[in-house]
Scaffold this active site. Structure first.
Site, PDB file in Angstrom:
ATOM      1  N   SER A 161       1.027   8.768  -6.636  1.00  0.00           N
ATOM      2  CA  SER A 161       1.485   7.444  -7.066  1.00  0.00           C
ATOM      3  C   SER A 161       0.317   6.646  -7.614  1.00  0.00           C
ATOM      4  CB  SER A 161       2.093   6.702  -5.885  1.00  0.00           C
ATOM      5  OG  SER A 161       2.295   5.342  -6.225  1.00  0.00           O
ATOM      6  N   TYR A 216       1.046   3.730   2.647  1.00  0.00           N
ATOM      7  CA  TYR A 216       1.487   4.699   1.630  1.00  0.00           C
ATOM      8  C   TYR A 216       0.412   4.844   0.546  1.00  0.00           C
ATOM      9  CZ  TYR A 216       4.447   6.449  -2.244  1.00  0.00           C
ATOM     10  OH  TYR A 216       4.972   7.167  -3.301  1.00  0.00           O
TER      11      TYR A 216
END
Ligand code: NDP
Length: 297
Positions: A161, A216
Site C-alpha cells: 500500500s 497497517y
C-alpha cells in the site's frame, strides 16, 4: 527499492500475446477467499495457469475455489494457509512440494486492518504486524527453496500500500534507517519492534509514525523494506520481487468503498505478475490504479 519512477503502460500488448507461461506454471495467492486475492486467482486461472487459492478458513477457501471451478476453471486448487501461524505455513509448504513440486509465482496478498476509513487505532497492532509483515516474510522465506528458477524468471508480488511509503514516516532517524542502502532484515525488525513498543507505551501517536491507519501503514512499510532487501539479495538471479499497491479498491477491508472493483485491481496485478521475463524488473513499487503504474520507492 530505487527511487526512479517506472511507467507500466496499460496499452502494452495484451497478456495473451506476451505469454511465457503454460499450464504447469504454478501461482500461489494468499488470502484468496475474497477480495483482490480471489479476483487474482480467477484472472490467473482464466489465463491458463495452475493456481493455488489459499485461505485461513477451510470452508470459505473451499467454497471460493469450488465457485471458480464451477465457472469452468478446473485449474484452481485449494489449500488452507493461515499466514500468521508458522505451523500452518509449514504444512502448506510441504503440501505444495508434494503436490506440485514447486512454484513459479507467489502473491503475498493476505492482510488485515481493523480501522474504519476515517478512524485510527492501534489496538490490534500485533495482529496486523504479524499477519501483514511477518506472515508474508515467513511464507516467502519458507517457499524460497521451492521456486523453480529454471523455467522462467520466478516472481514474488507483494500486495502492499502507498500508506507504507517511506514519506509517511515523520521520524527522521527511522526514515534514515529505512532508506539506508545497507538496510538489513534485522534493522527492519528493530523498527517494527520499536513501533510495537511505542504502542505498548501508549506513545505511538506522538512519535512520528505514519498518521493514517498507523499499524497497517507500519506493516506495509516493513513489507516494502523487506521486499527491497530481498530483491537485493536475489539481484542477478532468476527471482524477481516487486510490490504493488492496488489503489482504493471496493473490498471488505474498505467496507465496500473504493474507486474500482477487485476484478479491475486484479487485472493490473496479474499483468504485473506476468510481465515477460525481459520486461520484468525487480525491487520496484508499482502504484495504484490508472493508465500508468509508477515505481515509488
Ligand atoms: P479483504 O479484506 O477483502 O481480503 C483480505 C484477505 O486476507 C481475506 O481473504 C482474509 O481472509 C485474508 N486474511 C486475513 N488474515 C489472514 C491470515 N492470517 N492468513 C491468511 N489469510 C488471511 O481485503 P483486500 O482484498 O482489499 O486486500 C487484499 C490486499 O490488498 C491486502 O494486502 C491489502 O492490504 C491490499 N490493499 C487493499 C486496498 C484496498 O483499497 N482494498 C488498498 C491497498 C492495498 P478472511 O476472509 O478469513 O478474513
Amino acid at each position: 527499492m530505487e527511487s526512479k519512477e517506472v511507467e507500466f503502460s496499460f496499452s502494452s500488448p495484451p497478456l495473451s500475446s506476451t505469454r511465457w507461461w503454460c499450464r504447469d506454471t504454478v501461482a500461489v495467492v494468499t488470502g484468496a477467499n475474497k477480495g483482490i486475492g480471489f479476483a487474482l486467482v480467477k484472472r490467473f486461472a482464466e489465463l491458463g495457469l495452475t493456481v493455488v487459492l489459499t485461505a485461513r478458513d477451510v470452508e470459505r477457501g473451499n467454497k471460493a475455489a469450488e465457485s471458480l471451478r464451477e465457472q469452468g476453471l478446473p485449474n484452481v486448487h485449494f489449500s488452507p494457509l493461515d499466514v500468521s501461524k508458522p505451523a500452518s505455513i509449514q504444512t502448506f509448504v510441504s503440501w505444495l512440494d508434494t503436490t506440485f513440486g514447486g512454484l513459479d509465482i507467489l502473491v503475498n496478498n493476505a492482510a488485515v486492518s481493523f480501522n474504519e476509513i476515517d478512524e485510527n487505532s492501534a489496538e490490534y497492532a500485533e495482529t496486523v504486524i504479524k499477519t501483514n509483515f511477518y506472515g508474508a516474510k515467513l511464507l516467502t522465506e519458507s517457499l524460497l527453496p521451492l521456486f523453480r528458477f529454471s523455467t522462467s524468471v520466478s516472481r514474488i508480488l507483494n500486495i502492499s500500500s502507498r500508506l507504507g511509503s517511506i514519506n509517511k514516516v515523520r521520524d527522521l532517524k527511522i526514515k534514515a534507517t529505512l532508506q539506508n542502502e545497507r538496510l538489513s532484515e534485522e534493522q527492519i525488525e528493530e523498527v517494527v519492534n520499536l513501533f510495537l513498543q511505542s504502542v505498548k507505551n501508549g506513545t505511538w501517536q506522538s512519535e512520528g509514525w505514519p498518521k493514517i491507519w498507523t499499524d497497517y501503514s507500519v506493516s506495509k512499510l516493513a513489507l516494502n523494506a523487506y521486499s527491497r532487501v530481498l530483491a537485493k539479495r536475489f539481484q542477478g538471479s532468476r527471482l524477481s520481487i516487486n510490490c504493488f499497491c492496488p489503489g482504493f479498491t471496493q473490498t471488505s477491508m474498505t467496507r465496500g468503498q473504493g474507486t474500482h472493483t477487485p476484478d479491475e485491481a486484479a487485472e493490473v496485478g496479474a499483468r504485473l505478475a506476468l510481465l515477460p521475463p525481459h520486461h520484468l524488473p525487480t525491487g520496484r513499487f508499482f502504484l495504484g490504479f490508472g493508465p500508468y503504474n509508477k515505481s515509488k520507492l
